[in-house]
Structure formats: structure tokens, C-alpha cells
Design an enzyme around this catalytic site. Structure first.
Site, short mmCIF file in Angstrom:
data_model
loop_
_atom_site.label_atom_id
_atom_site.label_comp_id
_atom_site.label_asym_id
_atom_site.label_seq_id
_atom_site.Cartn_x
_atom_site.Cartn_y
_atom_site.Cartn_z
N ASP A 168 0.99 -1.21 0.06
CA ASP A 168 -0.14 -0.06 -0.19
C ASP A 168 0.80 1.12 0.05
O ASP A 168 1.21 1.45 1.10
CB ASP A 168 -1.03 0.02 1.14
CG ASP A 168 -2.05 0.94 0.94
OD1 ASP A 168 -2.43 1.60 -0.10
OD2 ASP A 168 -2.36 1.60 2.21
N ASN A 256 10.46 7.61 0.73
CA ASN A 256 9.61 8.13 -0.45
C ASN A 256 9.84 6.94 -1.41
O ASN A 256 10.65 6.46 -2.03
CB ASN A 256 10.63 9.26 -1.18
CG ASN A 256 10.07 9.93 -2.32
OD1 ASN A 256 9.29 9.35 -3.04
ND2 ASN A 256 10.52 11.06 -2.56
N ASP A 300 -1.83 12.52 -2.48
CA ASP A 300 -2.14 14.01 -2.62
C ASP A 300 -2.07 14.26 -4.06
O ASP A 300 -1.31 13.95 -4.81
CB ASP A 300 -0.47 14.62 -2.03
CG ASP A 300 -0.73 16.14 -1.74
OD1 ASP A 300 -1.55 16.81 -2.50
OD2 ASP A 300 0.01 16.57 -0.86
#
Length: 412
Positions: A168, A256, A300
Site C-alpha cells: 500500500d 519516499n 496528494d
């Protein structure tokens, strides 16, 4: 407020001293601005270090019997408390709180930066009431660094690494994976998993559980990994998994994904244990140690055109997934912003995405079973995310699509 921004905590205590001498407010403001210039003039001065001993002058007005005013200055020093460096200054220097340098450099050199996920876990990160930063800039210098992994990862986080992986990307506070693993484990052995918020309670009736159609029948037939770029959110999710006793099957990492995903999946593929999975012997078989199901949910959106390069789904990310996934493996995308979903989808229908993935439109009907709508397929797993629950309660649409890996061999 200005004192707070420039990192000087004792200046307000000096105001009574100035008022005794009838100092005009404009002169006080001028001295505060001068002090701001001496300390660097930015909010980052609090995070880097406070000046060792700030000397500044306070104007004092004296009035003679004739009524003429004369001004003198009294030189004062800040207290020793202001000379103490900030707690994190020794290891991290940042250009600004959001890291909005876009990788173009800042005041400090590269050696002054450390991965933001290396920070020790704070007490607040395990609190239910904690609020986290909603946005970070993944292109800033410190978020472009490799995350520090636990020693011996992935064996340190998973009891049996010879299993396929549910991945995920952008897991947030981990509510979705906690509910997914908790519900599947409860369905298997009847144990009741501790629920601590309204979100987990609301998922019981919102959808029909269809995880068995996409994932192994047993919860123990798969490992679950959540990746989150916000350091405090990833620490909070990790603490929640440990609290529920799900560690060993479920893990969270702060990183990241566009920087670390290839490294993580390479380590997972090379890892092995002597334990045989519930699906049969598979030691040494790389086909089992792979991301079999990948979800990217409500990332986002980065609305500004100039910020579109910050979006999580990039061509490089799609290529990395194609490299490690096998035929029939699934990538599930969803967002409440249509433009954000189309931006993700474009990466999978062009270049490497087009070569290795097919879009699956099965069940492409809206959640009410009504007329067909674009990107209106049902949630394939039947377990909503925290964001999804909030959106659906407001009666807003959720846009979804799903891709399956083709059978062609990856060419590097």
C-alpha cells in the site's frame, strides 16, 4: 508573534523595562526588526540554532524639566536559554518546514541533511489525538534520501518472507491495512482485533468484504507493507500495528516510494527464511517474494500545474512495479479527484505501463448499482480507507480503476 517567529522567547519579558522609560511603540518595533535581521530573519532559526548571546539595544527616553526629550540606549543581552541550540540542529538543517527547495539546494551542504525518517519516535506519534502535516514536498533534498531500514530488514519485520506482498503506497496512518489484516485474521481464527476509532467501526457495514476474491484465503498467506512519506504518520502507523499484535505480518516504513521502492523490493526478493508458507513450499522461489497486489489510494493530488511533478505515480514507479510483479498481479488506483486518478492512469497506459499492464474494467458500475459511469467501479476489496469513508459520507464520488500485469517478461 514576531518574537515567536524569530525564535526569541525572552523579548516580551523586556517590554515592561522599556515601558517604564516610556519608549514609543515604534522604537520597540524597530528594535525587534533589527533583532530579526541579526538572527537570520527566518523561521528556520528556531530549528537550526538560537544565537549564542544576542546583544541588542533598547532605547530609553528621558525628559528634562524644559520638556525636551533625549534618547539614550541601554545595551542588554539575552538569557543563556537563548544560546542553547535546537534539539535537532546537530543532525538536520532544513531550508524550510515543508522542504520547498524542490531539490535546488539550500543554505547547507548535502552532508548537513539526514533522512527525515531517521528522527527518533516522539511520544506524540503514538497518541490518537496527534495531528500530522498533510503535505510534504517529495522533491525536496531531504526527502530524496534513502530511508534508514531496520537491521536485517525484511526478516526483522516479517516472520515469513517467503510470501507474496500486499503493498500500500501512501498508507497514511495505516487505518486501511490495519482493518484489512485485522478483519482477515478475525475471519480466519475468530479472534477479535482491538478497534480504537470510528473509522474501523464504520467499515463493517459500508461494503461487502470481497478480499477473498483477490487475496489468498488465509491472512497468513501474505505479508502486508505500508509506505508513507510523512515521518510522524509512518511512526504512528507502526505503533498501531504493534499495539494490535499484528507485527510479523504487517509492517509500515517511512520512505519516499519513488526513491526507495526498487531497493525495498530487491531486498524482499533476495530475502529467505526456512519457514514454508501456508500455500506450500516456496523457498528460493522469487515468484512468491513479489508485490502481488499494489494499492495507491487517495494520494496528494498536487493541484497546481507546477506541482504535478510531485505526484507519487511516475513513469519510474510504474517501471519498478512492472519489474517485480508477475502475470495477473494487480494495481488498484482510486481518488476522489478525477484529475488525480487520470494522472495516475496515464502513467499506466503509456510507455512501460502500456507494455506491461492491461486496464481491467470488470464491475465498472457505480456504488449504487445504477447506470454505468466513468471510473465508477466498485471497491474490489470491500474495505474503504479513512479518506474514502469521509468522502462517501458526504455523498461525493470516488473514481477507481484497476490494472493487471501482463505475462510478458520485463526487459531492463
Amino acid at each position: 508573534n514576531l518574537c515567536h517567529k524569530i525564535g526569541v522567547n525572552n523579548f516580551p519579558s523586556l517590554l515592561p523595562h522599556t515601558m517604564k522609560r516610556r519608549c514609543p511603540p515604534i522604537l520597540i518595533l524597530m528594535q525587534m526588526l533589527a533583532l530579526c535581521l541579526r538572527t537570520g530573519g527566518s523561521s528556520s532559526s528556531r530549528r537550526i540554532a538560537k544565537p549564542a548571546a544576542t546583544a541588542f539595544a533598547l532605547p530609553t527616553i528621558h525628559r528634562s524639566n524644559s520638556g525636551c526629550a533625549t534618547t539614550t540606549t541601554t545595551r542588554m543581552h539575552s538569557t543563556a536559554e537563548d544560546a542553547k541550540p535546537a534539539a535537532a540542529a546537530a543532525s538536520i538543517q532544513s531550508t524550510d518546514a515543508d522542504g520547498d527547495d524542490d531539490g535546488k539546494g539550500g543554505r547547507g551542504g548535502e552532508e548537513n541533511y539526514a533522512p527525515p525518517w531517521s528522527q527518533p519516535q516522539s511520544k506524540a506519534s503514538s497518541s490518537r489525538a496527534t495531528r500530522f502535516r498533510q503535505h510534504v514536498n517529495p522533491l525536496s533534498r531531504r526527502y530524496q534520501m534513502n530511508a534508514d531500514l531496520p537491521d536485517g530488514w525484511p526478516q526483522s519485520d516479517f516472520t515469513n518472507v517467503n510470501l507474496p506482498l500486499y503493498l500500500d503506497i501512501g498508507c497514511g496512518k495505516g487505518g486501511f491495512l490495519l482493518e484489512l489484516v485485522g478483519r482477515r485474521r478475525r475471519n480466519t481464527n475468530g479472534n477479535i482485533i482491538l478497534r480504537d476509532d470510528d473509522y474501523m467501526n464504520s467499515t463493517k457495514t459500508m461494503y461487502e468484504d470481497t478480499t477473498s476474491e483477490w487475496l489468498p484465503t488465509s491472512c497468513d498467506g501474505m505479508n502486508y507493507l505500508g509506505l508513507e512519506i510523512r515521518p510522524q504518520a509512518s511512526q504512528y502507523a507502526r505503533a498501531r500495528a504493534e499495539k494490535r499484535g499484528l507485527d510479523g505480518t504487517l509492517s509500515f516504513l517511512g520512505c519516499n516510494a519513488n526513491v526507495d521502492l526498487d531497493r525495498l523490493l530487491t531486498l524482499y526478493r533476495k530475502s529467505t527464511t526456512t519457514t514454508t508458507s501456508i500455500d506450500g513450499g516456496n523457498d528460493g522461489n522469487d515468484n512468491y517474494r513479489r508485490p502481488a497486489f499494489v494499492s495507491i489510494q487517495f494520494p496528494d493530488p498536487h493541484f497546481k500545474k507546477s506541482h504535478s511533478k510531485r505526484r507519487v505515480v511516475t513513469s519510474a514507479l510504474v517501471t519498478t512495479l512492472a519489474k517485480f510483479m508477475r502475470e495477473g498481479d494487480v494495481v488498484f488506483l482510486q481518488s476522489d479527484i478525477k484529475d488525480a486518478l487520470e494522472g495516475m492512469r496515464e502513467r499506466f497506459v503509456e510507455d512501460d505501463g502500456k507494455a506491461y499492464f492491461d486496464e481491467c474494467s470488470d464491475g465498472n458500475t457505480d456504488d449504487d448499482g445504477g447506470e454505468q459511469q466513468e471510473y465508477g467501479m466498485r471497491n474490489p476489496l470491500g474495505i474503504p480507507t479513512e479518506r474514502e469513508v469521509s468522502v462517501l459520507k458526504k455523498g461525493l464520488p470516488v473514481y477507481r480503476t484497476l490494472f493487471k500485469r501482463k505475462g510478458n517478461v520485463f526487459k531492463s
